[in-house]
Design a protein around this motif. Sequence first.
Motif, mmCIF file in Angstrom:
data_model
loop_
_atom_site.group_PDB
_atom_site.id
_atom_site.type_symbol
_atom_site.label_atom_id
_atom_site.label_comp_id
_atom_site.label_asym_id
_atom_site.label_seq_id
_atom_site.Cartn_x
_atom_site.Cartn_y
_atom_site.Cartn_z
ATOM 1 N N LYS A 94 0.821 -1.216 0.000
ATOM 2 C CA LYS A 94 0.000 0.000 0.000
ATOM 3 C C LYS A 94 0.857 1.269 0.000
ATOM 4 O O LYS A 94 0.427 2.317 -0.490
ATOM 5 C CB LYS A 94 -0.928 0.011 1.217
ATOM 6 N N GLN A 95 2.053 1.193 0.549
ATOM 7 C CA GLN A 95 2.925 2.357 0.635
ATOM 8 C C GLN A 95 3.638 2.668 -0.677
ATOM 9 O O GLN A 95 4.252 3.726 -0.813
ATOM 10 C CB GLN A 95 3.955 2.143 1.749
ATOM 11 N N MET A 96 3.538 1.755 -1.647
ATOM 12 C CA MET A 96 4.243 1.956 -2.909
ATOM 13 C C MET A 96 3.478 2.926 -3.807
ATOM 14 O O MET A 96 2.250 2.919 -3.855
ATOM 15 C CB MET A 96 4.444 0.613 -3.620
ATOM 16 N N GLN A 97 4.218 3.749 -4.513
ATOM 17 C CA GLN A 97 3.631 4.758 -5.379
ATOM 18 C C GLN A 97 2.800 4.111 -6.490
ATOM 19 O O GLN A 97 3.222 3.156 -7.134
ATOM 20 C CB GLN A 97 4.724 5.628 -5.995
ATOM 21 N N GLY A 98 1.613 4.650 -6.711
ATOM 22 C CA GLY A 98 0.765 4.200 -7.809
ATOM 23 C C GLY A 98 -0.219 3.112 -7.454
ATOM 24 O O GLY A 98 -1.149 2.839 -8.224
ATOM 25 N N VAL A 99 -0.039 2.464 -6.312
ATOM 26 C CA VAL A 99 -0.931 1.363 -5.934
ATOM 27 C C VAL A 99 -2.260 1.932 -5.441
ATOM 28 O O VAL A 99 -2.312 2.684 -4.467
ATOM 29 C CB VAL A 99 -0.299 0.469 -4.847
ATOM 30 N N ALA A 100 -3.339 1.568 -6.130
ATOM 31 C CA ALA A 100 -4.667 2.057 -5.763
ATOM 32 C C ALA A 100 -5.398 1.089 -4.840
ATOM 33 O O ALA A 100 -6.122 1.518 -3.936
ATOM 34 C CB ALA A 100 -5.506 2.289 -7.020
ATOM 35 N N HIS A 101 -5.202 -0.214 -5.069
ATOM 36 C CA HIS A 101 -5.913 -1.215 -4.277
ATOM 37 C C HIS A 101 -5.018 -2.429 -4.041
ATOM 38 O O HIS A 101 -4.316 -2.873 -4.959
ATOM 39 C CB HIS A 101 -7.191 -1.684 -4.986
ATOM 40 N N VAL A 102 -5.041 -2.930 -2.826
ATOM 41 C CA VAL A 102 -4.419 -4.215 -2.491
ATOM 42 C C VAL A 102 -5.563 -5.150 -2.122
ATOM 43 O O VAL A 102 -6.289 -4.889 -1.160
ATOM 44 C CB VAL A 102 -3.418 -4.078 -1.333
ATOM 45 N N VAL A 103 -5.725 -6.206 -2.893
ATOM 46 C CA VAL A 103 -6.923 -7.034 -2.793
ATOM 47 C C VAL A 103 -6.578 -8.422 -2.266
ATOM 48 O O VAL A 103 -5.724 -9.117 -2.834
ATOM 49 C CB VAL A 103 -7.611 -7.166 -4.175
ATOM 50 N N LYS A 104 -7.251 -8.827 -1.192
ATOM 51 C CA LYS A 104 -7.072 -10.180 -0.668
ATOM 52 C C LYS A 104 -7.598 -11.196 -1.667
ATOM 53 O O LYS A 104 -8.492 -10.908 -2.468
ATOM 54 C CB LYS A 104 -7.805 -10.329 0.668
ATOM 55 N N ILE A 105 -7.046 -12.391 -1.617
ATOM 56 C CA ILE A 105 -7.402 -13.428 -2.586
ATOM 57 C C ILE A 105 -8.901 -13.706 -2.569
ATOM 58 O O ILE A 105 -9.538 -13.809 -3.622
ATOM 59 C CB ILE A 105 -6.598 -14.716 -2.303
ATOM 60 N N ASN A 106 -9.477 -13.793 -1.386
ATOM 61 C CA ASN A 106 -10.910 -14.108 -1.290
ATOM 62 C C ASN A 106 -11.805 -12.919 -1.636
ATOM 63 O O ASN A 106 -13.030 -13.073 -1.696
ATOM 64 C CB ASN A 106 -11.248 -14.616 0.112
ATOM 65 N N ASP A 107 -11.211 -11.749 -1.848
ATOM 66 C CA ASP A 107 -11.989 -10.554 -2.191
ATOM 67 C C ASP A 107 -11.842 -10.166 -3.658
ATOM 68 O O ASP A 107 -12.295 -9.084 -4.054
ATOM 69 C CB ASP A 107 -11.562 -9.370 -1.311
ATOM 70 N N GLN A 108 -11.242 -11.016 -4.464
ATOM 71 C CA GLN A 108 -11.008 -10.663 -5.866
ATOM 72 C C GLN A 108 -12.311 -10.400 -6.617
ATOM 73 O O GLN A 108 -12.355 -9.582 -7.532
ATOM 74 C CB GLN A 108 -10.195 -11.761 -6.552
ATOM 75 N N TYR A 109 -13.382 -11.079 -6.203
ATOM 76 C CA TYR A 109 -14.665 -10.883 -6.877
ATOM 77 C C TYR A 109 -15.235 -9.479 -6.642
ATOM 78 O O TYR A 109 -16.150 -9.045 -7.351
ATOM 79 C CB TYR A 109 -15.677 -11.936 -6.412
ATOM 80 N N LYS A 110 -14.693 -8.747 -5.665
ATOM 81 C CA LYS A 110 -15.166 -7.396 -5.357
ATOM 82 C C LYS A 110 -14.482 -6.315 -6.203
ATOM 83 O O LYS A 110 -14.782 -5.127 -6.048
ATOM 84 C CB LYS A 110 -14.933 -7.082 -3.878
ATOM 85 N N LEU A 111 -13.599 -6.714 -7.096
ATOM 86 C CA LEU A 111 -12.820 -5.736 -7.860
ATOM 87 C C LEU A 111 -13.678 -4.726 -8.631
ATOM 88 O O LEU A 111 -13.370 -3.522 -8.617
ATOM 89 C CB LEU A 111 -11.871 -6.464 -8.820
ATOM 90 N N PRO A 112 -14.746 -5.145 -9.315
ATOM 91 C CA PRO A 112 -15.563 -4.137 -10.021
ATOM 92 C C PRO A 112 -16.108 -3.062 -9.088
ATOM 93 O O PRO A 112 -16.193 -1.893 -9.470
ATOM 94 C CB PRO A 112 -16.698 -4.985 -10.619
ATOM 95 N N GLN A 113 -16.450 -3.446 -7.866
ATOM 96 C CA GLN A 113 -16.955 -2.474 -6.899
ATOM 97 C C GLN A 113 -15.834 -1.572 -6.413
ATOM 98 O O GLN A 113 -16.012 -0.350 -6.280
ATOM 99 C CB GLN A 113 -17.600 -3.200 -5.721
ATOM 100 N N MET A 114 -14.653 -2.144 -6.160
ATOM 101 C CA MET A 114 -13.518 -1.346 -5.706
ATOM 102 C C MET A 114 -13.105 -0.309 -6.744
ATOM 103 O O MET A 114 -12.686 0.805 -6.403
ATOM 104 C CB MET A 114 -12.329 -2.263 -5.397
ATOM 105 N N LEU A 115 -13.254 -0.677 -8.019
ATOM 106 C CA LEU A 115 -12.875 0.232 -9.094
ATOM 107 C C LEU A 115 -13.973 1.241 -9.411
ATOM 108 O O LEU A 115 -13.801 2.106 -10.266
ATOM 109 C CB LEU A 115 -12.533 -0.577 -10.353
ATOM 110 N N GLY A 116 -15.108 1.108 -8.732
ATOM 111 C CA GLY A 116 -16.204 2.043 -8.940
ATOM 112 C C GLY A 116 -17.055 1.745 -10.145
ATOM 113 O O GLY A 116 -17.801 2.604 -10.622
#
Length: 254
Positions: A94-116
């Motif tokens: 999360k501290q690295m430049q440019g990283v918008a989201h760090v997603v847990k393996i079991n939360d990958q299905y939530k990516l469309p919601q995380m991206l808005g």
Amino acid sequence: MKTSEKIIHTYTFGCKVNWYDTSSIERLLEKDGHGKVDDSQSMTPDTVVINSCTVTNAADKQARQLIRKVSRQHPNAKIVVTGCYAQSKPEEIKQMQGVAHVVKINDQYKLPQMLGWNDEVKEEFLPVYSKRTRANLKLQNGCNAYCSFCILPYIRGRSSSIPLDHIIEQAKFYEAQGHHEIVLTGTHVRMGPRPQSSSQILRGRPGDFGCCSKHESSHQLPGTNHADTGFDQGRSQQPAHSTSFPYSASKWKR
């Protein structure tokens, strides 16, 4: 391509489980027409998904190097990091430049919601496409062995099987797409689902391969020739131990 579609680049480190997970992410992001995966990576991406590995320190280092490279090349892109490294050291990423989201393996299905892209998402099974001649099919995730040399049980948790109906549906989908061979994979394949009878998916007795950290099997579709089932040589990292064994061909129906 629709003007509203977001361009997506994906990168995958590590094992065949990760390759299958990346295919699932791509199918999910393209499902509702919001995203378009640019396999050639010739277009400027809006989102870059990095599916990471953490089997070795070198794997972590390679993921960090790629994050920095993508951040330099595409400063306006949203960088999404998932996979085993993201699971084990999310705060570091999360501290690295440019990283918008760090997603847990079991939360990958939530990516469309995380991206808005979607207000609400639910976990559902979607058959995935494979860009490889030998398509990967994940049977299970996680491991209960807790071998002293292996971090995977702490990263992916205890073993959980993919529902057998989903496995059969995915196998039939691959066959319909023209694949002649399917590679059965998982964090620990021997802990995968057990068919009710030998006429179901798997026929034959797997070899005795103990408690290695990663296993895979090659399953031939009817009318195909057997091929060696080694891990891909071109990928960045290989598991500490791997074993493969063949299954004889059987009908893909219950």
